[in-house]
Design an enzyme around this catalytic site. Structure first.
Site, mmCIF file in Angstrom:
data_model
loop_
_atom_site.group_PDB
_atom_site.id
_atom_site.type_symbol
_atom_site.label_atom_id
_atom_site.label_comp_id
_atom_site.label_asym_id
_atom_site.label_seq_id
_atom_site.Cartn_x
_atom_site.Cartn_y
_atom_site.Cartn_z
ATOM 1 N N ASP A 293 0.866 -1.170 0.000
ATOM 2 C CA ASP A 293 0.000 0.000 0.000
ATOM 3 C C ASP A 293 0.912 1.233 0.000
ATOM 4 O O ASP A 293 2.146 1.130 0.017
ATOM 5 C CB ASP A 293 -0.964 -0.025 1.191
ATOM 6 C CG ASP A 293 -2.221 0.821 0.930
ATOM 7 O OD1 ASP A 293 -2.149 1.744 0.105
ATOM 8 O OD2 ASP A 293 -3.260 0.567 1.564
HETATM 9 C C1 NOJ Z 1 -4.105 3.939 0.242
HETATM 10 C C2 NOJ Z 1 -5.238 2.953 0.275
HETATM 11 O O1 NOJ Z 1 -5.183 2.177 1.455
HETATM 12 C C3 NOJ Z 1 -5.257 2.019 -0.927
HETATM 13 O O2 NOJ Z 1 -6.448 1.263 -0.890
HETATM 14 C C4 NOJ Z 1 -5.128 2.791 -2.211
HETATM 15 O O3 NOJ Z 1 -5.133 1.909 -3.306
HETATM 16 C C5 NOJ Z 1 -3.851 3.594 -2.164
HETATM 17 N N1 NOJ Z 1 -3.887 4.521 -1.047
HETATM 18 C C6 NOJ Z 1 -3.590 4.351 -3.459
HETATM 19 O O4 NOJ Z 1 -4.495 5.372 -3.622
#
Ligand code: NOJ
Length: 752
Positions: A293
């Site tokens: 993530d």
């Molecule tokens: C953080 C989030 O937890 C995730 O779900 C997302 O894909 C990413 N940011 C990118 O935006």
């Protein structure tokens, strides 16, 4: 897929390029490529960064002669330092990146464009939790398909979705991104969304994009419902509740998976080799790509399991995270970690191989510009078919919680309607959280939807009454006056769209105080009251909101919000949504879900009984149960009938019930099959959903719904933490919700 109405030539051309493409780029070529790559180029293939464009604000601060942010990004691609770029769009923009990759870089490896298209791309559909309220995975598949058509036409090849986290604590804000509390329902939606994005396996087609179930694993179990917080659940719960939707997504072919921000049982998900290597690679033989993530590799330092970024990279990479999002730490540290022998070259090659295979599977080596065609972009953006699907999915997501005295549907004419509340207008708070590329001025507000639907618009008054979480001066007085002058009050209240989503946990799952006060004042006029409840989570409703004559849960319905609400409110469509989450009576009951265990002191139904598992103030019953949802008709269920009283160990059992529409309207009913294992070596939930079926019933029509069960449906995670079934007695219901219906019994026989 949304089909253009005109231009058959274009349809034919698309169909041609939609024929399955066996990539000319095979594994041998991938291996040959890997042997040519420097460690820096390999680390580059494991690096996903955020998109930049021409004229970034930061460009204003650069010194004369310095490259712009966009030029720097293009240079990095030319140098082989970037593999993928996320949340940037536009066929022309993407073309520039692809040209840098496949025409100007040493190895000509295509770049991968990704986005977070959580519930649509430009055209916004209901939030995923709302879509799950349709209990119709086929609808979710169509929405995912349409999302893919629109996104891929703008250059995208990879979606950072679906979110398949089970959410049982309504305080957690990210429940809005998933499919609710139930394992089976969430698994069906996970698989459907993956199929939709990936075009059922035709990933190399120009209108397919790779799916990324997230956040592996158990992220929704955050303590206190606090986003990013510690998760400490048993391996049994993890395997029985949180892992199945991931497994379903992989069985549907998901090409990538994202590890979560959280720690689980003391090990951050990003460093969790038991999960990433043990479960994912060894047990499930998952061949795809594991990504981090957002800067979650760096966060291992904050978690306190790595002293610095270099150690964090080693930990995450060796645990199994192949690609790093935004931190650029893999780019920075992997070459030297390999040089120092801390990371074997074989592991680096393995991760690179997965990335190259993903690109190959997407057809990018053969047709790098396939998704970057401006004519296609224009044609497949905001199409009428997408808009129609937005309306259809939105109407089907609406759940009618109550409808006293058949107040709904409202007549289109002859009644004065007072639409009151901070959510009556727009364009804010219609689309819901997690939209990146929507055009929110496009979204139809409740007011606009109602105006378009009623015969005489002068019969509609609109009053804001309060802000979402603050009183408005004179607001209540104006609302009360409007209510007093009307025949029916329609109160549009609930959560603003910033109140759910990432990092939007709440301590209390209630209507904000200013709106509750508005509701109380309006209800005191005694006018018939319809509540339109906008929310990204289950809410504990109290007072006038709980006691309204009729309540529609509208969640966040996206572009066609107002039209969909009008369709249901005035009865063009009978409500058919069912709750994918239980609504508790009070915030203090969460986590709250229907498939709970009995405990040794189960509270009896009815009045409170001392020394049983309940809170002092409340019965344990939900305010509204999982699976609940009314229609504009009345449906009667017969007791379930079984093909036999016993299920042979290797056999099947048929369970059926007759469902009768005893009311005046044709409706869709969702029959739900639940079971309960009476005695097992491990405690079992009081009920578990095992199947469901949506049936259309004309007025007066009866239909038999039937389900087949086998031993696999009765399995659970046994004492050895492996799936087992145990012979014995089971209860079975075919019911309209998780608390309704009459049970019948059968016995699973031991093996012969
Ligand atoms: C953080 C989030 O937890 C995730 O779900 C997302 O894909 C990413 N940011 C990118 O935006």
């Amino acid at each position: 897929m949304a089909k253009p109405r005109k231009n058959r030539g274009l349809v034919a051309a698309l169909l041609l390029c939609a024929a399955p493409l066996a990539s000319a780029f095979d594994d041998t070529q991938i291996e040959a490529l890997i042997t040519k790559m420097t460690p820096e180029e390999k680390a580059g293939q494991l690096t996903l960064v955020a998109a930049v464009y021409e004229h970034e604000p930061s460009d204003n601060e650069r010194q004369p002669g310095e490259p712009t942010a966009m030029q720097r990004q293009l240079n990095e691609i030319r140098e082989g330092r970037i593999s993928a770029v996320f949340n940037g769009i536009g066929a022309n923009w993407a073309r520039q990146l692809q040209r840098a990759a496949v025409e100007q870089s040493r190895l000509k490896i295509p770049v991968l464009i990704s986005v977070d298209a959580i519930h649509g791309f430009h055209t916004i559909y209901p939030v995923p939790l709302a879509e799950a309220a349709s209990w119709d995975p086929a609808l979710a598949e169509r929405v995912a398909r349409a999302t893919a058509v629109e996104a891929t036409a703008a250059g995208v090849a990879w979606n950072l979705a679906p979110n398949v986290d089970i959410a049982r604590d309504a305080r957690w804000g990210r429940g809005v991104e998933g499919a609710g509390e139930d394992v089976l329902l969430a698994s069906r939606f996970a698989a459907a969304r993956v199929r939709g994005y990936q075009k059922g396996g035709r990933l190399a087609d120009d209108d397919a994009m790779m799916a990324t179930p997230k956040h592996f694993a158990g992220y929704g179990g955050a303590e206190g419902g606090l986003d990013y917080n510690v998760v400490d659940i048993s391996e049994r719960t993890l395997r029985e509740v949180y892992l199945p939707p991931f497994k379903a997504a992989f069985d549907a072919g998901a090409g990538a998976v994202m590890a979560g921000f959280h720690e689980i049982g003391g090990i951050p998900a990003m460093a969790n080799s038991a999960l990433l290597d043990g479960v994912l690679r060894r047990e499930w033989q998952y061949p795809g790509l594991v990504i981090s993530d957002y800067a979650a590799d760096h966060e291992l330092v904050e978690h306190g399991v790595a002293a610095d970024d270099r150690a964090a990279v080693k930990l995450a990479f060796m645990a199994g995270v192949d690609m790093s999002m935004t931190s650029r730490l893999y780019q920075q540290y992997l070459p030297e970690l390999v040089a120092s022998g801390d990371v074997p070259m074989t592991r680096l090659d393995q991760a690179v191989r997965r990335v190259l295979r993903a690109k190959r599977n997407l057809g990018l080596f053969d047709r790098p510009y396939g998704r970057m065609d401006t004519a296609r972009e224009k044609r497949f953006s905001h199409t009428a078919d997408m808009r129609a699907l937005a309306r259809e999915s939105a109407t089907r997501a609406i759940v009618m919680l109550k409808n006293d005295h058949d107040l709904l549907p409202l007549p289109r004419t002859g009644k004065r309607l007072a639409l009151i509340g901070p959510l009556a207008g727009g364009p804010a708070d219609l689309n819901g959280p997690w939209t990146v590329f929507d055009d929110r001025h496009d979204a139809v507000s409740v007011e606009a939807g109602l105006r378009a639907a009623i015969a005489d618009p002068t019969l509609l008054s609109v009053t804001r009454g309060s802000d979402i979480d603050a009183p408005l001066e004179g607001g209540i007085a104006a609302a009360v006056a409007a209510a007093a002058a009307a025949d029916v009050v329609v109160l549009a209240i609930g959560e603003g769209e910033a109140m759910s989503g990432e990092a939007q946990s709440r301590t209390e799952i209630v209507i904000p105080a200013a709106q509750q006060a508005l509701a109380e004042a309006v209800a005191a006029t005694g006018k018939p009251l319809v509540v339109l409840l906008r929310t990204g989570r289950a809410l504990a409703l109290t007072g006038a909101v709980r006691d309204a004559d009729a309540t529609l849960v509208t969640w966040f319905l996206g572009a066609e919000t107002g039209h969909a609400i009008a369709d249901v409110l005035f009865g063009t469509v009978s409500p058919s949504g069912r709750l994918p989450v239980s609504f508790p009576q009070a915030s203090g009951q969460v986590p709250y879900y229907y498939a709970h265990k009995s405990t040794g002191r189960p509270p009896p139904p009815g009045p409170l009984k001392e020394y049983t598992a309940r809170y002092r103030e409340l019965t344990a019953a939900p305010l509204y149960a999982f699976g609940h949802g009314l229609s504009y008709s009345t449906i009667e269920y017969s007791a379930p009938a079984l093909s036999a009283r016993t299920m042979p160990w290797n056999g099947r059992l048929k369970a059926s019930a007759t469902i009768r529409n005893t009311g005046p309207r044709a409706v869709d009913e969702t029959a739900q099959l639940y079971v309960h294992d009476r005695v097992a070596s491990v405690t079992r939930p009081v009920r578990e959903l095992k199947n469901f079926l949506r049936v259309h019933l004309a007025p007066g029509e009866s239909r038999e719904v039937s389900f087949e069960l086998s031993r696999a449906d009765l399995e659970f995670i046994g004492t050895e933490l492996k799936p087992v079934a145990e012979p014995g007695e089971f209860d079975l219901w075919i019911a309209p919700s998780a608390v309704d219906g009459s049970a019948t019994q059968f016995t699973l026989m031991p093996p012969l």
